[in-house]
Motif scaffolding. Structure first.
Motif, PDB file in Angstrom:
ATOM      1  N   UNK A  54      37.593 -23.494 -13.040  1.00 10.32           N
ATOM      2  CA  UNK A  54      36.840 -22.469 -13.764  1.00 10.32           C
ATOM      3  C   UNK A  54      37.139 -21.073 -13.241  1.00 10.32           C
ATOM      4  N   UNK A  55      37.237 -20.937 -11.918  1.00 10.85           N
ATOM      5  CA  UNK A  55      37.660 -19.658 -11.370  1.00 10.85           C
ATOM      6  C   UNK A  55      38.922 -19.916 -10.564  1.00 10.85           C
ATOM      7  N   UNK A  56      39.781 -18.886 -10.479  1.00  9.05           N
ATOM      8  CA  UNK A  56      41.087 -19.044  -9.834  1.00  9.05           C
ATOM      9  C   UNK A  56      40.938 -19.598  -8.417  1.00  9.05           C
ATOM     10  N   UNK A  57      41.819 -20.549  -8.065  1.00  5.87           N
ATOM     11  CA  UNK A  57      41.724 -21.208  -6.752  1.00  5.87           C
ATOM     12  C   UNK A  57      41.794 -20.208  -5.592  1.00  5.87           C
ATOM     13  N   UNK A  58      42.537 -19.100  -5.801  1.00  6.19           N
ATOM     14  CA  UNK A  58      42.698 -18.131  -4.700  1.00  6.19           C
ATOM     15  C   UNK A  58      41.395 -17.400  -4.372  1.00  6.19           C
ATOM     16  N   UNK A  59      40.427 -17.371  -5.331  1.00 12.74           N
ATOM     17  CA  UNK A  59      39.134 -16.720  -5.046  1.00 12.74           C
ATOM     18  C   UNK A  59      38.484 -17.350  -3.833  1.00 12.74           C
ATOM     19  N   UNK A  60      38.527 -18.679  -3.763  1.00 16.37           N
ATOM     20  CA  UNK A  60      37.868 -19.387  -2.675  1.00 16.37           C
ATOM     21  C   UNK A  60      38.787 -19.504  -1.452  1.00 16.37           C
ATOM     22  N   UNK A  61      40.062 -19.789  -1.711  1.00 19.38           N
ATOM     23  CA  UNK A  61      40.994 -19.979  -0.586  1.00 19.38           C
ATOM     24  C   UNK A  61      41.107 -18.697   0.235  1.00 19.38           C
ATOM     25  N   UNK A  62      41.259 -17.555  -0.432  1.00 23.73           N
ATOM     26  CA  UNK A  62      41.451 -16.286   0.297  1.00 23.73           C
ATOM     27  C   UNK A  62      40.196 -15.426   0.320  1.00 23.73           C
TER      28      UNK A  62
END
Ligand SMILES: Cc1cc2nc3c(=O)[nH]c(=O)nc-3n(C[C@H](O)[C@H](O)[C@H](O)COP(=O)(O)O)c2cc1C
Ligand SMILES: Nc1ncnc2c1ncn2[C@@H]1O[C@H](COP(=O)(O)OP(=O)(O)OP(=O)(O)O)[C@@H](O)[C@H]1O
Length: 304
Positions: A54-62
């Motif tokens: 739902x939200x881009x994976x990089x939002x959480x990873x970075x």
């Protein structure tokens, strides 16, 4: 096209072939991959699906908000045009992020989503610390008996097409090349909000656009653009920047729409960038600024 919001316990009601990734921009390389998905799914008698977060994976990873090429609305429209049957929309949370790659394949994809075939690009990584890759998928496809298609790198002008490389081109003002990589014109959707009304006083009223999502910020400057309002397309001279001549506050996206004088406050618009014309400048005074704006508009008229 069906959009199904799922969690890790969801169980699909039918078998599918699936593609995996963020697919921000649904660019020309994504399209090649997705066409292969649709084609192979049909040949094997299954529906095509995509597992999308739902939200881009990089939002959480970075832990920082990823700037985007497409809103989910734009992305889903493009996916529908390609003929994707089902979108599985999953929240990318810590549980998913730290999932063991084998759990991702065996539990989530094979058991829960009843996947019979997987299509990914050469560089697809997944699972905890991105430890899963195409080699692991190859091994498991033999052991677990699912079909696997790995797409070779799609390049243009010797450069691998990716959402990241397109974002870089947009940031550098190389909008024409970005559009070539995308396969369509980079488009920001938004709503027209109130400006300072100085433009109107000076004979160049502008539509100030508040974008729907955090799009990648184009290089500051003036662009030749198309703006779609109520399904109708108009040409516009658009400045993206901070208006240093007048003030130097937040980012502003302002379009002077050619041959147009309707009140469009509050209207949803789609702004497509066609070409970069010049950098944003800090003029000595307002008269010099508007003299240049007139030249910009005249120049864009010669491009019609
Ligand atoms: C085609 C175009 C070019 C522009 N170029 C610049 C520029 O180089 N420097 C700048 O400070 N502002 C630039 N602007 C922004 C103007 O400062 C802005 O439109 C003006 O302040 C009116 O703002 P308003 O719509 O909020 O009234 C440009 C605007 C347009 C439409
Ligand atoms: N140029 C390409 N050639 C082949 N496959 C690609 C290419 N670009 C992306 N893919 C594949 O498309 C799928 C979706 O990938 P993803 O959303 O990560 O796109 P991306 O353009 O690589 O994005 P990013 O730049 O953020 O890595 C993945 O399986 C990925 O490997």
């Amino acid at each position: 096209m069906e959009i199904i919001t799922i969690d890790k316990n969801f169980v699909a009601k039918e078998n599918t072939f699936i593609a995996l990734g963020n697919f921000d921009g649904v660019h020309t390389a994504h399209k090649i991959l997705l066409k292969k998905l649709v084609e192979e799914a049909k040949l094997n008698g299954y529906k095509s699906s995509i597992l999308i977060f739902k939200s881009h994976t990089k939002n959480l990873i970075f832990k920082q908000e990823q700037r985007l090429l497409t809103s989910n609305e734009q992305k889903y429209k493009l996916l529908k045009e390609i003929g994707i049957d089902i979108i599985y929309e999953l929240e990318f949370n810590k549980i998913v992020m730290t999932m063991d790659p084998d759990d991702f394949i065996k539990k989530l994809l094979l058991k829960h989503l009843k996947v019979k075939g997987i299509v990914v690009g050469f560089d697809y990584r997944f699972g905890h610390k991105a430890s899963g890759n195409t080699e692991l998928l190859k091994q498991r496809s033999l052991e677990e008996n699912f079909k696997l298609f790995i797409i070779n790198p799609v390049e243009k002008n010797g450069k691998i097409i990716s959402s990241t490389s397109i974002r870089e081109l947009i940031k550098n003002g190389q909008i024409k090349l970005a559009n070539e990589f995308l396969g369509y014109n980079f488009t920001m959707n938004g709503v027209v909000i109130n400006g300072k009304n100085l433009g109107s006083k000076m004979g160049f009223p502008t539509a100030n656009i508040k974008t729907d999502v955090n799009y990648e910020i184009p290089k500051f400057g003036v662009y030749d653009t198309n703006i779609e309002i109520n399904g109708k397309s108009y040409r516009a001279a658009t400045n993206i920047g901070k208006n240093p001549t007048i003030e130097n506050s937040g980012l502003r996206i302002e379009a002077f729409i050619l041959d147009f004088n309707e009140d469009i406050y509050g209207k949803s618009v789609q702004l497509s960038l066609l070409d970069f014309i010049r950098e944003e400048e800090n003029f000595d005074n307002i008269d010099d600024l508007f003299a240049q704006i007139k030249l910009d508009v005249d120049y864009i008229k010669t491009r019609l």
